[in-house]
Motif scaffolding. Structure first.
Motif, mmCIF file in Angstrom:
data_model
loop_
_atom_site.group_PDB
_atom_site.id
_atom_site.type_symbol
_atom_site.label_atom_id
_atom_site.label_comp_id
_atom_site.label_asym_id
_atom_site.label_seq_id
_atom_site.Cartn_x
_atom_site.Cartn_y
_atom_site.Cartn_z
ATOM 1 N N LEU A 34 -19.078 66.344 42.015
ATOM 2 C CA LEU A 34 -20.427 65.785 41.879
ATOM 3 C C LEU A 34 -20.904 65.835 40.425
ATOM 4 O O LEU A 34 -21.458 64.863 39.902
ATOM 5 C CB LEU A 34 -21.394 66.550 42.788
ATOM 6 N N GLU A 35 -20.669 66.954 39.786
ATOM 7 C CA GLU A 35 -21.074 67.113 38.384
ATOM 8 C C GLU A 35 -20.314 66.145 37.471
ATOM 9 O O GLU A 35 -20.901 65.542 36.571
ATOM 10 C CB GLU A 35 -20.814 68.557 37.957
ATOM 11 N N THR A 36 -19.029 65.998 37.718
ATOM 12 C CA THR A 36 -18.218 65.100 36.896
ATOM 13 C C THR A 36 -18.642 63.655 37.108
ATOM 14 O O THR A 36 -18.769 62.882 36.154
ATOM 15 C CB THR A 36 -16.720 65.280 37.224
ATOM 16 N N GLU A 37 -18.883 63.292 38.358
ATOM 17 C CA GLU A 37 -19.328 61.930 38.667
ATOM 18 C C GLU A 37 -20.642 61.624 37.962
ATOM 19 O O GLU A 37 -20.816 60.556 37.388
ATOM 20 C CB GLU A 37 -19.471 61.769 40.187
ATOM 21 N N ALA A 38 -21.559 62.579 37.973
ATOM 22 C CA ALA A 38 -22.849 62.382 37.287
ATOM 23 C C ALA A 38 -22.636 62.234 35.786
ATOM 24 O O ALA A 38 -23.282 61.394 35.148
ATOM 25 C CB ALA A 38 -23.783 63.544 37.587
ATOM 26 N N GLY A 39 -21.736 63.030 35.228
ATOM 27 C CA GLY A 39 -21.442 62.924 33.797
ATOM 28 C C GLY A 39 -20.857 61.573 33.433
ATOM 29 O O GLY A 39 -21.217 60.981 32.410
ATOM 30 N N LEU A 40 -19.977 61.063 34.283
ATOM 31 C CA LEU A 40 -19.385 59.748 34.034
ATOM 32 C C LEU A 40 -20.430 58.652 34.149
ATOM 33 O O LEU A 40 -20.435 57.699 33.368
ATOM 34 C CB LEU A 40 -18.234 59.486 35.009
ATOM 35 N N GLN A 41 -21.318 58.795 35.114
ATOM 36 C CA GLN A 41 -22.370 57.807 35.315
ATOM 37 C C GLN A 41 -23.326 57.763 34.111
ATOM 38 O O GLN A 41 -23.841 56.703 33.774
ATOM 39 C CB GLN A 41 -23.135 58.125 36.599
ATOM 40 N N ASP A 42 -23.532 58.912 33.480
ATOM 41 C CA ASP A 42 -24.391 58.961 32.291
ATOM 42 C C ASP A 42 -23.768 58.219 31.109
ATOM 43 O O ASP A 42 -24.478 57.782 30.212
ATOM 44 C CB ASP A 42 -24.648 60.411 31.861
ATOM 45 N N GLN A 55 -18.755 46.428 20.810
ATOM 46 C CA GLN A 55 -17.507 47.111 21.148
ATOM 47 C C GLN A 55 -17.470 48.544 20.646
ATOM 48 O O GLN A 55 -16.930 49.420 21.325
ATOM 49 C CB GLN A 55 -16.307 46.330 20.620
ATOM 50 N N ILE A 56 -18.033 48.810 19.506
ATOM 51 C CA ILE A 56 -17.990 50.172 18.976
ATOM 52 C C ILE A 56 -18.725 51.146 19.908
ATOM 53 O O ILE A 56 -18.285 52.280 20.101
ATOM 54 C CB ILE A 56 -18.521 50.244 17.520
ATOM 55 N N GLU A 57 -19.823 50.694 20.509
ATOM 56 C CA GLU A 57 -20.557 51.546 21.454
ATOM 57 C C GLU A 57 -19.808 51.668 22.774
ATOM 58 O O GLU A 57 -19.806 52.737 23.399
ATOM 59 C CB GLU A 57 -21.972 51.013 21.682
ATOM 60 N N ARG A 58 -19.159 50.590 23.199
ATOM 61 C CA ARG A 58 -18.363 50.660 24.422
ATOM 62 C C ARG A 58 -17.218 51.663 24.249
ATOM 63 O O ARG A 58 -16.936 52.446 25.156
ATOM 64 C CB ARG A 58 -17.813 49.277 24.778
ATOM 65 N N LEU A 59 -16.590 51.634 23.091
ATOM 66 C CA LEU A 59 -15.507 52.572 22.821
ATOM 67 C C LEU A 59 -16.035 54.002 22.777
ATOM 68 O O LEU A 59 -15.419 54.923 23.317
ATOM 69 C CB LEU A 59 -14.805 52.216 21.510
ATOM 70 N N GLU A 60 -17.171 54.175 22.150
ATOM 71 C CA GLU A 60 -17.811 55.493 22.107
ATOM 72 C C GLU A 60 -18.039 56.035 23.523
ATOM 73 O O GLU A 60 -17.735 57.186 23.819
ATOM 74 C CB GLU A 60 -19.143 55.340 21.367
ATOM 75 N N HIS A 61 -18.551 55.184 24.398
ATOM 76 C CA HIS A 61 -18.814 55.592 25.786
ATOM 77 C C HIS A 61 -17.520 55.951 26.510
ATOM 78 O O HIS A 61 -17.479 56.937 27.255
ATOM 79 C CB HIS A 61 -19.546 54.488 26.537
ATOM 80 N N LEU A 62 -16.480 55.164 26.290
ATOM 81 C CA LEU A 62 -15.206 55.459 26.945
ATOM 82 C C LEU A 62 -14.604 56.759 26.433
ATOM 83 O O LEU A 62 -14.014 57.523 27.203
ATOM 84 C CB LEU A 62 -14.236 54.284 26.769
ATOM 85 N N ARG A 63 -14.754 57.019 25.169
ATOM 86 C CA ARG A 63 -14.274 58.300 24.633
ATOM 87 C C ARG A 63 -15.079 59.457 25.211
ATOM 88 O O ARG A 63 -14.539 60.522 25.490
ATOM 89 C CB ARG A 63 -14.343 58.298 23.103
ATOM 90 N N VAL A 68 -15.904 64.146 29.138
ATOM 91 C CA VAL A 68 -16.439 64.653 30.406
ATOM 92 C C VAL A 68 -15.296 65.121 31.300
ATOM 93 O O VAL A 68 -15.348 66.212 31.884
ATOM 94 C CB VAL A 68 -17.281 63.563 31.121
ATOM 95 N N LEU A 69 -14.249 64.314 31.387
ATOM 96 C CA LEU A 69 -13.110 64.671 32.232
ATOM 97 C C LEU A 69 -12.383 65.905 31.709
ATOM 98 O O LEU A 69 -11.988 66.779 32.492
ATOM 99 C CB LEU A 69 -12.140 63.488 32.338
#
Length: 138
Positions: A34-42, A55-63, A68-69
């Protein structure tokens, strides 16, 4: 094999193991899911929101997703750790992406990712969110 397919296979395997009672979820597994899912959703939002970002922000989010993982993986063991490790491995190509062109010099082996690759990675994260939410609810 693409990231979405790998994550879908991981989630399917987790569901099967839980259904077959091979993976007996502990309360700590559910809480971490649950905690990990919430972190990914954020970090990775809906497709329309993510797709509108540079794209730079999308990459930032993916990193940040990988962070989180990794933090969740460091806090667990057993099948939950194996599941999270598989998810990190599936999203590993993101670590070689860059969003900026190289004016001169080397790029340390990084590559420019396409719009489709960003979308694929974000969809894989959403599949992972769904899987973690399912695990948390069991």
């Amino acid at each position: 094999m693409d990231m979405r397919r790998i994550v879908a296979m991981l989630v399917e395997e987790a569901e099967q193991q839980i259904h077959d009672q091979v993976w007996e979820l502990a309360p700590s597994d559910r809480a971490l899911a649950l905690e990990t899912e919430a972190g990914l959703q954020d970090v990775v939002g809906p497709p329309d929101v993510q797709g509108a970002l540079p794209q730079i922000e999308r990459l930032e989010h993916l990193r940040e997703t990988l962070a989180v993982l990794a933090i969740s993986l460091a806090r667990t063991h057993g099948r939950m750790a194996w599941f999270l490790s598989g998810a990190i491995n599936a999203l590993e190509p993101v670590l070689r992406w860059r969003a900026m062109t190289a004016e001169s010099g080397g790029t340390f082996g990084t590559v420019l990712a396409s719009h489709e690759e960003y979308t694929e990675a974000e969809e894989a994260v959403r599949l992972l969110q769904d899987g973690l939410e399912w695990i948390a609810a069991k």
